[in-house]
Design an enzyme around this catalytic site. Structure first.
Site, mmCIF file in Angstrom:
data_model
loop_
_atom_site.group_PDB
_atom_site.id
_atom_site.type_symbol
_atom_site.label_atom_id
_atom_site.label_comp_id
_atom_site.label_asym_id
_atom_site.label_seq_id
_atom_site.Cartn_x
_atom_site.Cartn_y
_atom_site.Cartn_z
ATOM 1 N N ILE A 90 -7.695 -1.787 -7.637
ATOM 2 C CA ILE A 90 -6.290 -1.576 -7.293
ATOM 3 C C ILE A 90 -6.161 -0.225 -6.607
ATOM 4 O O ILE A 90 -6.621 0.792 -7.116
ATOM 5 C CB ILE A 90 -5.393 -1.626 -8.547
ATOM 6 C CG1 ILE A 90 -5.493 -3.005 -9.192
ATOM 7 C CG2 ILE A 90 -3.947 -1.290 -8.190
ATOM 8 C CD1 ILE A 90 -4.759 -3.131 -10.490
ATOM 9 N N GLY A 91 -5.521 -0.243 -5.448
ATOM 10 C CA GLY A 91 -5.316 0.987 -4.696
ATOM 11 C C GLY A 91 -3.849 1.352 -4.612
ATOM 12 O O GLY A 91 -2.970 0.526 -4.855
ATOM 13 N N THR A 140 0.104 4.612 0.646
ATOM 14 C CA THR A 140 0.863 5.836 0.887
ATOM 15 C C THR A 140 1.851 5.716 2.045
ATOM 16 O O THR A 140 2.400 6.715 2.494
ATOM 17 C CB THR A 140 -0.085 7.018 1.147
ATOM 18 O OG1 THR A 140 -0.895 6.718 2.286
ATOM 19 C CG2 THR A 140 -0.955 7.283 -0.067
ATOM 20 N N ASP A 144 -4.927 4.610 -0.214
ATOM 21 C CA ASP A 144 -4.962 4.045 1.128
ATOM 22 C C ASP A 144 -4.031 4.861 2.022
ATOM 23 O O ASP A 144 -2.821 4.874 1.805
ATOM 24 C CB ASP A 144 -4.513 2.583 1.066
ATOM 25 C CG ASP A 144 -4.457 1.954 2.441
ATOM 26 O OD1 ASP A 144 -5.431 2.100 3.194
ATOM 27 O OD2 ASP A 144 -3.427 1.333 2.765
ATOM 28 N N TYR A 162 0.878 7.061 9.491
ATOM 29 C CA TYR A 162 1.957 7.280 8.525
ATOM 30 C C TYR A 162 2.533 8.689 8.645
ATOM 31 O O TYR A 162 3.590 8.969 8.084
ATOM 32 C CB TYR A 162 1.473 7.070 7.089
ATOM 33 C CG TYR A 162 0.935 5.710 6.759
ATOM 34 C CD1 TYR A 162 1.137 4.600 7.579
ATOM 35 C CD2 TYR A 162 0.209 5.522 5.595
ATOM 36 C CE1 TYR A 162 0.631 3.354 7.250
ATOM 37 C CE2 TYR A 162 -0.299 4.274 5.257
ATOM 38 C CZ TYR A 162 -0.086 3.203 6.091
ATOM 39 O OH TYR A 162 -0.594 1.973 5.751
#
Length: 131
Positions: free
Chosen positions: A41-42, A45, A71, A76
């Site tokens: 599980i990540g 962001t 991630d 972003y």
């Protein structure tokens, strides 16, 4: 060209401290190297509100509650704030760099072979990481 072979049938394997899953080993040419599987599980962001402070707070809280896979992406536009959150968590003793699995994405405009390495180095610089 190096051939890659996964040593799937070699037991017993030591277990990774965070996941309890076995390490895998990849054979590249004549060298054995240890590779670590990412946590299942990540923590993503992406922040559509573009609020770097809130993203940094969320990353710190994610580290506190046990996330180790993050991630990120240059697109972003928040990797500097995320990098500060990583450094602050490491300095506070909440996690070590070796326990963090951090990935980022290459932007479409950086896919030309001559642009890949500079883009990766920029991401590392923005995140404040050596690797």
């Amino acid at each position: 060209r190096a051939s890659l072979q996964t040593c799937a049938n070699h037991a017993p394997h030591k277990q990774q401290p965070d996941t309890g899953r076995p390490y895998t080993h990849t054979r590249t040419r004549n060298t054995m190297t240890k590779t670590i599987q990412p946590p299942m599980i990540g923590f993503g962001t992406f922040n559509s509100f573009q609020d770097d402070e809130k993203v940094a707070e969320a990353v710190r809280e994610a580290i506190r509650i046990g996330y180790r896979h993050f991630d990120c992406a240059h697109m972003y536009k928040n990797e500097k704030a995320i990098g500060k959150a990583f450094r602050d968590a490491i300095a506070a003793g909440e996690v070590t760099r070796e326990r963090l699995y951090i990935c980022s994405k290459l932007s479409c405009e950086d896919m030309a072979p001559e642009d890949v390495e500079p883009a990766c180095r920029k991401t590392l610089e923005d995140l404040g990481l050596d690797y």
